[in-house]
Structures are given as C-alpha cells and as structure tokens.
Scaffold this active site. Structure first.
Site, mmCIF file in Angstrom:
data_model
loop_
_atom_site.group_PDB
_atom_site.id
_atom_site.type_symbol
_atom_site.label_atom_id
_atom_site.label_comp_id
_atom_site.label_asym_id
_atom_site.label_seq_id
_atom_site.Cartn_x
_atom_site.Cartn_y
_atom_site.Cartn_z
ATOM 1 N N GLU A 1 3.994 -6.002 7.050
ATOM 2 C CA GLU A 1 3.209 -4.987 7.750
ATOM 3 C C GLU A 1 3.546 -4.888 9.232
ATOM 4 O OE1 GLU A 1 2.140 -7.077 5.497
ATOM 5 O OE2 GLU A 1 0.609 -6.171 4.228
ATOM 6 N N GLY B 1 0.465 -5.208 0.603
ATOM 7 C CA GLY B 1 -0.696 -5.198 -0.284
ATOM 8 C C GLY B 1 -0.365 -5.694 -1.674
ATOM 9 N N TYR C 1 18.391 2.332 15.782
ATOM 10 C CA TYR C 1 19.316 1.368 15.154
ATOM 11 C C TYR C 1 20.666 1.273 15.832
ATOM 12 C CZ TYR C 1 15.895 0.859 11.477
ATOM 13 O OH TYR C 1 14.740 0.582 10.794
ATOM 14 N N ALA D 1 0.869 -1.183 0.000
ATOM 15 C CA ALA D 1 0.000 0.000 0.000
ATOM 16 C C ALA D 1 0.904 1.230 0.000
ATOM 17 C CB ALA D 1 -0.877 -0.016 1.244
ATOM 18 N N MET E 1 36.323 -4.263 17.036
ATOM 19 C CA MET E 1 35.665 -3.347 16.079
ATOM 20 C C MET E 1 36.255 -3.517 14.675
ATOM 21 S SD MET E 1 33.176 -1.884 17.372
ATOM 22 C CE MET E 1 32.761 -0.574 16.239
ATOM 23 N N SER F 1 34.792 6.972 18.388
ATOM 24 C CA SER F 1 33.496 7.249 19.031
ATOM 25 C C SER F 1 33.446 8.675 19.548
ATOM 26 C CB SER F 1 33.306 6.313 20.230
ATOM 27 O OG SER F 1 33.455 4.993 19.833
ATOM 28 N N ASN G 1 26.321 8.896 21.325
ATOM 29 C CA ASN G 1 27.041 8.837 22.598
ATOM 30 C C ASN G 1 26.930 10.132 23.386
ATOM 31 O OD1 ASN G 1 27.795 6.209 22.287
ATOM 32 N ND2 ASN G 1 29.795 6.674 21.406
ATOM 33 N N GLU H 1 -0.670 -9.353 -1.359
ATOM 34 C CA GLU H 1 -2.110 -9.607 -1.162
ATOM 35 C C GLU H 1 -2.858 -9.512 -2.485
ATOM 36 O OE1 GLU H 1 -2.402 -6.702 2.119
ATOM 37 O OE2 GLU H 1 -3.493 -8.283 3.158
ATOM 38 N N LYS I 1 45.738 7.733 17.036
ATOM 39 C CA LYS I 1 44.947 7.927 15.808
ATOM 40 C C LYS I 1 45.638 8.908 14.858
ATOM 41 C CE LYS I 1 40.412 6.716 17.711
ATOM 42 N NZ LYS I 1 40.263 5.450 16.970
HETATM 43 N N1 T1G Z 1 4.647 3.355 0.112
HETATM 44 C C1 T1G Z 1 5.158 4.550 -0.234
HETATM 45 N N2 T1G Z 1 6.446 4.771 -0.555
HETATM 46 C C2 T1G Z 1 7.262 3.715 -0.499
HETATM 47 C C3 T1G Z 1 6.816 2.426 -0.132
HETATM 48 C C4 T1G Z 1 5.441 2.269 0.181
HETATM 49 N N3 T1G Z 1 4.934 1.090 0.508
HETATM 50 N N4 T1G Z 1 7.896 1.588 -0.158
HETATM 51 C C5 T1G Z 1 8.948 2.327 -0.536
HETATM 52 N N5 T1G Z 1 8.576 3.598 -0.740
HETATM 53 C C6 T1G Z 1 9.442 4.692 -1.181
HETATM 54 C C7 T1G Z 1 10.531 4.975 -0.186
HETATM 55 O O1 T1G Z 1 10.060 5.860 0.802
HETATM 56 C C8 T1G Z 1 11.586 5.605 -1.075
HETATM 57 O O2 T1G Z 1 11.158 6.936 -1.334
HETATM 58 C C9 T1G Z 1 11.444 4.842 -2.393
HETATM 59 O O3 T1G Z 1 10.119 4.269 -2.360
HETATM 60 C C10 T1G Z 1 12.454 3.729 -2.546
HETATM 61 O O4 T1G Z 1 12.333 2.933 -1.378
HETATM 62 C C11 T1G Z 1 -2.707 -3.160 2.656
HETATM 63 C C12 T1G Z 1 -1.412 -1.939 4.603
HETATM 64 C C13 T1G Z 1 10.164 -2.093 -1.490
HETATM 65 C C14 T1G Z 1 12.027 -3.304 -0.330
HETATM 66 O O5 T1G Z 1 6.247 -2.307 4.057
HETATM 67 O O6 T1G Z 1 10.462 -2.390 2.141
HETATM 68 O O7 T1G Z 1 0.792 -2.884 2.185
HETATM 69 O O8 T1G Z 1 13.127 8.125 -0.293
HETATM 70 O O9 T1G Z 1 14.655 3.431 -0.580
HETATM 71 O O10 T1G Z 1 15.894 0.031 -0.673
HETATM 72 O O11 T1G Z 1 -1.973 -4.968 3.921
HETATM 73 O O12 T1G Z 1 11.031 0.254 -0.034
HETATM 74 O O13 T1G Z 1 13.078 7.635 -2.766
HETATM 75 O O14 T1G Z 1 11.507 9.335 -1.774
HETATM 76 O O15 T1G Z 1 13.257 1.584 0.476
HETATM 77 O O16 T1G Z 1 15.092 -0.575 -3.035
HETATM 78 C C15 T1G Z 1 3.760 -2.872 3.101
HETATM 79 C C16 T1G Z 1 8.031 -1.014 2.270
HETATM 80 C C17 T1G Z 1 3.076 -1.552 3.187
HETATM 81 C C18 T1G Z 1 7.293 -2.308 1.937
HETATM 82 C C19 T1G Z 1 12.482 -1.292 -1.750
HETATM 83 N N6 T1G Z 1 4.949 -2.761 2.299
HETATM 84 N N7 T1G Z 1 9.091 -0.758 1.340
HETATM 85 O O17 T1G Z 1 13.660 -1.007 -1.025
HETATM 86 O O18 T1G Z 1 14.133 1.344 -1.873
HETATM 87 S S1 T1G Z 1 1.644 -1.635 4.224
HETATM 88 C C20 T1G Z 1 6.118 -2.447 2.873
HETATM 89 C C21 T1G Z 1 10.248 -1.458 1.384
HETATM 90 C C22 T1G Z 1 0.568 -2.594 3.323
HETATM 91 C C23 T1G Z 1 -1.512 -3.885 3.151
HETATM 92 C C24 T1G Z 1 -0.661 -3.058 4.031
HETATM 93 C C25 T1G Z 1 11.333 -1.035 0.430
HETATM 94 C C26 T1G Z 1 11.486 -1.956 -0.787
HETATM 95 P P1 T1G Z 1 12.308 8.089 -1.544
HETATM 96 P P2 T1G Z 1 13.666 2.332 -0.720
HETATM 97 P P3 T1G Z 1 14.804 -0.077 -1.668
#
Ligand code: T1G
Length: 704
Positions: free
Chosen positions: A124, A101, A640, A62, A305, A410, A481, A104, A388
């Site tokens: 999610e 989604g 983190y 989504a 480290m 650090s 830190n 899904e 260093k």
């Molecule tokens: N919605 C909006 N923007 C998104 C997005 C998302 N789901 N996922 C990524 N972006 C944007 C992100 O902010 C960044 O923007 C750019 O895309 C590249 O992302 C109904 C409710 C897919 C593995 O949790 O895990 O579905 O900084 O830097 O490293 O049940 O993005 O470039 O402006 O992360 O290649 C569930 C979340 C949603 C997946 C790609 N889905 N995204 O990683 O690129 S809830 C997620 C990710 C849902 C349903 C429920 C990762 C990626 P900008 P990135 P990446």
C-alpha cells in the site's frame, strides 16, 4: 451464490473459490459474496473452510479502481471481522501474489498456507497508503514490530519461505498443487483438533522495545522517505498495535488509512499505478497484433550503455551477443559488465552462482557475421548520426529477414537511420536510461514506417526485461530529453540571475526530485553537453551564452563533474558528497557581469516555477504534436526516467493539480519579466488554461 465467489463442500471441508479476473481484486461484489458464503457456511456440515482463488493469483488487493468513489458496503474490515469471528476454522490458501487487502484477508483467517512459489506483501505504501484492513495490527502481532515496520514501509513482497520464517504463514505446501494441498492441510488441522487461532488474540510486549524506539525510527525514516507522508503514518499505526487493544488499534489504523486515501500524494501515486499500465498500450495497435519471437538478442557497442543493455537481457534469461569493433574494445566492454555484476554480488543483491549464470548468457564478438541469426539488435554506439547509419547499413546486410533493428539513440532521427536500410518497417528506437541495467524506463521510439508487429514486440520485450515502456514518436530528444531542455536551461539561467547551485538543486530536491538539475549535470558529465554544443555551433547554430556559459567555463577548467571530482560542486573523493564551491559562485558572478545580468535574490517560488513550468509547457507541445500518446505516458517517462517524485504524479498530473491557469499565467509573467524567447506558452496549454480544463480532461475527451 455470487458470480465471483463459489462454494462447494468436499468431505465436509467447505471450499470457497474466489474468481474475479484478472487479479481477484476485492471489488464490492467479491466482498459481498465472501461475506454471504462464510455466513452461510456457519450452519452447514463443513468442519472447516478453505479460502482460495482461481486464476493466476490469490487476492491482489482492494480494487483500486473503486478508490475515490463513494464507499460501498460491506467494507473490507466488516468482511474480515466475519472471517475472524467464524466459529469454523478458516484456512487461507495462497498462490501468485497475495497483496494488500488480499494478504489482510488471509491474516484474518485462522491459518495461512501457500504454494512454494507464492508471494505475500503489503504494498500500500507504493500507492501512498497504508494497510487499511488490519494489516498493520496483525503483521505486528505475528512478525513483531521491527519486521512489521520494514515489511509495510518497504512494501515489497516476501516469498512463501520468508513469510513462514516470520510466522506470517503456518504452512508452505509441498508443491504447487494449491487446492489439493490446502484441502489436505485443512483436513489435518481438523483431525488434529487444531484450535481457532485468531491473530487478534496475540499480545505484544511493549517492554521488548528499547525506550524511544518509535521516535528514533521516525528520525531515521525522515531521510529515507523524503517528502512522503505514508511511511510516517505507518509508524503511528504499528505503534498503535503495541500500545492499544486490537479494536482501538483497528480504529486508529482505519483513521490513518482514510487520511492517506484522501491525500494528494496517494491520488498521485494511484495515478502512476494506472498510467504505467496504460502506457504499455499503443492506441492504434489492434489487440491481436502478432508478436515476433525474441530468443537471441545482440547489442552493438560495449560502452557503459551497451554493457548495461546486455545485462538487462541476461538478467531476463535471454542470450545476448555483445559486439564491439575489436577484441580490445570488446574486452573492455565485458569488463564493465563483469564489474557491474561483481558489485551486485558484493552488495548481496545476487549470488555468485546467479552472476555466473548471467555472464554465461553474454557472448562477446567482434564480427558482424555472428549477428546473422539474432532476432533483435540494439545499437548503442557513439551518439553520432554517421557512425549509427554505418552500423545500420552493416546490420541490414548481415541480419536475417525479420530481425528487429533498434537504436538506443537519445536524440538521432530514427526515420533517417531507418532510411539507410532495406527494412525501415523493422527499425525503431529503444532508448534506455543510464545506468541501463538499473533505470526502469524504456522509451520505444516509433518511426514513420515501423510496423505494428515490430512496435508490439518491442513493448513486450521491454516488459520481459522488467522495463516500464512509453511510446514516443520521432522528434529531437523524444519525450524525456526534449522536455528536459527547458528545465536544464532555466537551472543555468537562474545561476546568472543570482541563485547558487545549492539553492537551485535544494528547491528541486525539496520538491521531491532525487537530484537537482545541476547535481544531475555533474553526475552525467558536463562535457556531454559541451560536446553537443560544439557540434551544434560547428553546424552553424548560434547559441545563447546565457544558457550555457558557466557550464562551458567549468568544462574548460577541467571541472567535468563528479568524474573529475568537481563541476558545479566539489566532490569528496571517498563519499562523493557534494560541497558548494565559492570558486564556482565567483565564476557565476563574473559571467553574469560580463553578460550584463544583474544578480538578485531569487525566491524558492520563482526557482520552482522556472524549473517546472518549462517542463510542463514542453509536455503540452509534445501532446499536441502527437509525440506522446497521453499525458500519463509523459508522467511515466519522468517518474521512471528522471526520478520525478511519484508522490507528485509526474509533471502533467502535477500541472493539473496546481491548475493549468497557474502555469499559463506564470509563463506569461516570466515572458514579461525575463523576455519571451524562452517563455512562449504552448497552444494546448493556453487553450486548456483559458477554458479551465486539464490535461486529464483533454485526454479523456479524446478517448470518447
Ligand atoms: N485493483 C484494480 N485493478 C488492479 C489491481 C488492483 N488492486 N491490481 C492490478 N489491477 C489490474 C491492472 O490495472 C491491470 O489492468 C491488470 O489488473 C493486470 O495487472 C485495503 C487499501 C497483482 C502484482 O497494490 O501489483 O489493498 O491494464 O498488469 O504485471 O489495505 O497488478 O489489464 O486493464 O499489473 O501480472 C494493494 C497492485 C491495493 C497490488 C500483478 N494491492 N497490483 O501484476 O499484472 S490497496 C496492490 C499489482 C489495498 C488494503 C489496501 C500487480 C500484480 P489492465 P498487471 P501483473
């Protein structure tokens, strides 16, 4: 036809192509376009439909940017119902990461195929949510209850092969030709007279589960998902898939999803999701800043480290030279690396072959001349400024022009280190967190003269080795830190006021910290702080005994922490489980009496406020001094780097949630009760609290 959903008919197969960069997130326009195309295709000459995506991935979920805004129809469940009830067979063809989604959507189709490199998943839970468009109901029907619970509660992606094993994919395509493979697969299905397979029609046998399965699962979950509510709701949703008909199960799932969507925990975790990505962007760096090519890295110093840092690069497939001062020291360093890898193999986290592959990327050396051609050097020697600076002088003399020279320090001043070289523009800090091969955070420390190119390259290299990067300017302790000082100080002073170590740590851990401050001190080693204090006193500083007298006494008793079997706590030699020690509580009382500090009952609320208000207050100073770019960056550092609970969004987000006036007034009150020495409100905090504003609003105003 919409701009984000295209349709074409090829040999009577309807090809639906979604094109909504960057990750084909299910925006309103995409949902509407998909619904319109599938509805229209019911009447055309197509014998089957293929749903695939352009760009780097199938739908990644989504559109999280729409959350928190008024819902716009059609909802995703409405769109998926149209897919599932299509009279024409629909094949979802996946590549990249079909998540949330997105997956899904594929589950609502009749068949699912993917290229071998694809991954699918329901992450999610990492946003404090659960799948809200049928994922809990359909995965349970396809993969079974136990697999569904693990997949949805872990939230980690599955490879195409793993998904096929679990019946979540019908076909893994022969190669990476998605479009060609998907069309051929659809054609085969049509020619073989394949029926419309609706996941909703699969029934689940509740008798297959042992009595009390869900109740027992919840009990085991309580420890694993401490403080998080989404995992518990996922169990409820999966249980509904077993006990309710599909329609009712979908309604139950949607109710649970909406409950989580509006929860503070999900708001916090969605904040972290975007803050993590925002932190990677350096405000005053042009987007087209050139990057240096980093092909070979060196690490100077093969201690814990240095060894861990070398592993980060080897794990990313980057050759790394580990330099030590002698062959004996080098052998010890390489031994640490081998032991770490062997542990990972033993725990099944990697294969023997992978370990060997990574070890081959690490070359040992005791000769600086071997560093002449490396592109990046990370110094990780003793936390001593003179040592260093000597290392940097030697690197400056040996390394090629354009090599980036980074320090893992650090605390030391990067500008002073850079000043001993002829290339201050190529010098910066890359501060890893122990254990470096595990902790996700990397603080990139910008010196006064660090060039844009070097900064941009360091941030990119950080991402390449799987780190989450946050930029810091130079100050004592950078972001993390420096903020920790006040938090740790109050932990110690609370003991003298009457709290036990177990009480202090218990409150912090109930809040969601992975470990309380005193247990962390035992883990890191009480002697580290002891030596730092000795150095400061040797330099003429006068330290307040109330901030460290118990910690110093423990060190002088040989109780250095976990590594000595005892510190603030005693540690079981086998399990390393901590046990409170009456001897320590007596020692605390003795020091409190010696300092004339009356012991009293300390409430949970006081412990919580005295630990976290100083953290927030120092964060405010770090923002007003420009050490951190934005409040979200500080949140990322703490989530983190210090295991601050993502479900609280990080210290600055949390401060906004409880209200800055609450924090500000609390600090003023502690100033009156405990003395103003350690309770001086940061000017920015005072200003925002008085104006009823928040860190988020302050940050937004600066962007405009
Ligand atoms: N919605 C909006 N923007 C998104 C997005 C998302 N789901 N996922 C990524 N972006 C944007 C992100 O902010 C960044 O923007 C750019 O895309 C590249 O992302 C109904 C409710 C897919 C593995 O949790 O895990 O579905 O900084 O830097 O490293 O049940 O993005 O470039 O402006 O992360 O290649 C569930 C979340 C949603 C997946 C790609 N889905 N995204 O990683 O690129 S809830 C997620 C990710 C849902 C349903 C429920 C990762 C990626 P900008 P990135 P990446």
């Amino acid at each position: 036809m919409s701009s984000v959903v295209r349709y074409e008919l090829i040999d009577n197969i309807g090809i639906i192509t979604i094109d909504n960069p960057p990750v084909n997130a299910l925006s309103q326009a995409l949902r509407q376009g998909l619904l319109d195309v599938v509805t229209a295709a019911q009447k055309d000459a197509s014998e089957a439909l293929v749903l695939l995506c352009a760009g780097r991935t199938f739908i990644a979920g989504a559109d999280i940017t729409e959350f928190g805004k008024p819902p716009q129809s059609p909802s995703l469940p409405e769109v998926l119902a149209v897919l599932e009830n299509s009279r024409k067979l629909i094949v979802a063809a996946m590549h990249g990461t079909a998540l949330g989604g997105g997956f899904e959507t594929a589950l609502a189709c009749h068949y699912r195929c993917a290229v071998p490199s694809a991954h699918v998943g329901l992450p999610e839970v990492k946003l404090g949510l659960l799948p809200g468009a049928g994922g809990t109901q359909r995965v349970t029907r396809l993969a079974g209850v136990k697999a569904a619970l693990e997949i949805i509660i872990n939230g980690n992606p599955l490879s195409a092969a793993e998904a096929a094993e679990l019946n979540l994919l019908d076909e893994v395509l022969p190669d990476e030709n998605l479009r060609e493979g998907a069309i051929a697969y659809a054609r085969d299905l049509v020619d073989s007279g394949a029926l419309l397979k609706r996941v909703r029609d699969i029934s689940i046998d509740p008798g297959a589960l042992e009595p009390g399965f869900f109740a027992n699962y919840r009990l085991r979950l309580a420890e694993r998902a401490r403080g998080q509510i989404a995992p518990d709701r996922i169990v409820t949703a999966v249980e509904a898939a077993v006990t309710l008909p599909m329609e009712h199960g979908l309604i139950r799932e949607r109710d649970l999803f909406l409950e989580l969507l509006h929860s503070p925990q999900s708001r916090a975790m969605r904040h972290i999701f975007f803050a993590e990505r925002e932190a990677a962007k350096i405000r005053d760096l042009p987007a087209d800043t050139p990057l240096r090519d980093i092909r070979h890295v060196a690490v100077v110093g093969g201690g814990t480290m240095g060894g861990g840092i070398a592993m980060c690069f080897a794990n990313a497939g980057i050759p790394v030279t580990l330099l030590e001062i002698s062959s004996e020291a080098l052998e010890r360093g390489l031994g640490i690396v081998r032991k770490n890898y062997a542990t990972s193999v033993q725990k099944g986290r990697m294969s023997e072959a992978e370990m060997q592959q990574r070890l081959q990327l690490i070359t040992g050396s005791a000769d600086y001349a071997d560093l002449a051609q490396v592109d990046l050097v990370i110094e990780a020697v003793f936390e001593n400024p003179d040592i260093k600076k000597d290392v940097f002088r030697r690197l400056d003399a040996v390394c090629k022009s354009g090599a980036i020279l980074a320090s893992n320090t650090s605390y030391q001043n990067i500008d002073e280190i850079a000043a001993v070289t002829s290339r201050p523009q190529d010098v910066l800090g890359m501060h890893f967190f122990s254990p470096a091969n595990v902790m996700k955070l990397l603080e990139v420390v910008r010196g006064e003269k660090t060039s844009h190119e070097v900064l941009a390259t360091a941030m990119q290299v950080g991402r390449r080795i799987g780190k989450i990067c946050a930029l810091s300017r130079v100050c004592y302790g950078f972001i993390g830190n420096r903020m920790l000082t006040g938090y740790a100080r109050q932990a110690h002073m609370l003991l003298l006021d009457g709290a036990t170590p177990a009480q202090v740590d218990g409150v912090a851990e109930d809040f969601g910290m992975a470990m309380g401050p005193l247990a962390v001190s035992d883990l890191a080693g009480l002697d580290i702080g002891y030596k730092a204090r000795q150095a400061r006193e040797a330099a003429g500083e006068v330290l307040d005994p109330a901030t460290h007298c118990v910690a110093s006494a423990l060190v002088e008793m040989g109780r250095l922490g976990q590594k000595a079997g005892a510190g603030y706590y005693r540690y079981d030699p086998q399990t390393r489980a901590r046990q409170s020690d009456p001897q320590v509580e007596a020692l605390i009382r003795e020091h409190a009496a010696r300092l004339g500090i009356p012991q009293r009952e300390i409430s949970r609320e006081e412990i919580l406020a005295r630990l976290f208000y100083p953290l927030i207050n120092e964060g405010a100073r770090i923002l007003e001094e420009g050490i951190a770019q934005r409040p979200g960056d500080i949140d990322i550092v703490y989530v983190y780097g210090y295991a601050f609970p993502a479900a609280k969004g990080g210290p600055m987000f949390h401060a906004d949630e409880i209200g800055l006036s609450t924090v500000y007034e609390g600090i003023l009150r502690f100033g009156l009760e405990l003395g103003e020495t350690y309770w001086q409100p940061a000017p920015l905090l005072a200003q925002l609290a008085r104006s009823g504003s928040s860190f988020a609003q302050w940050d937004a105003a600066r962007r405009d």
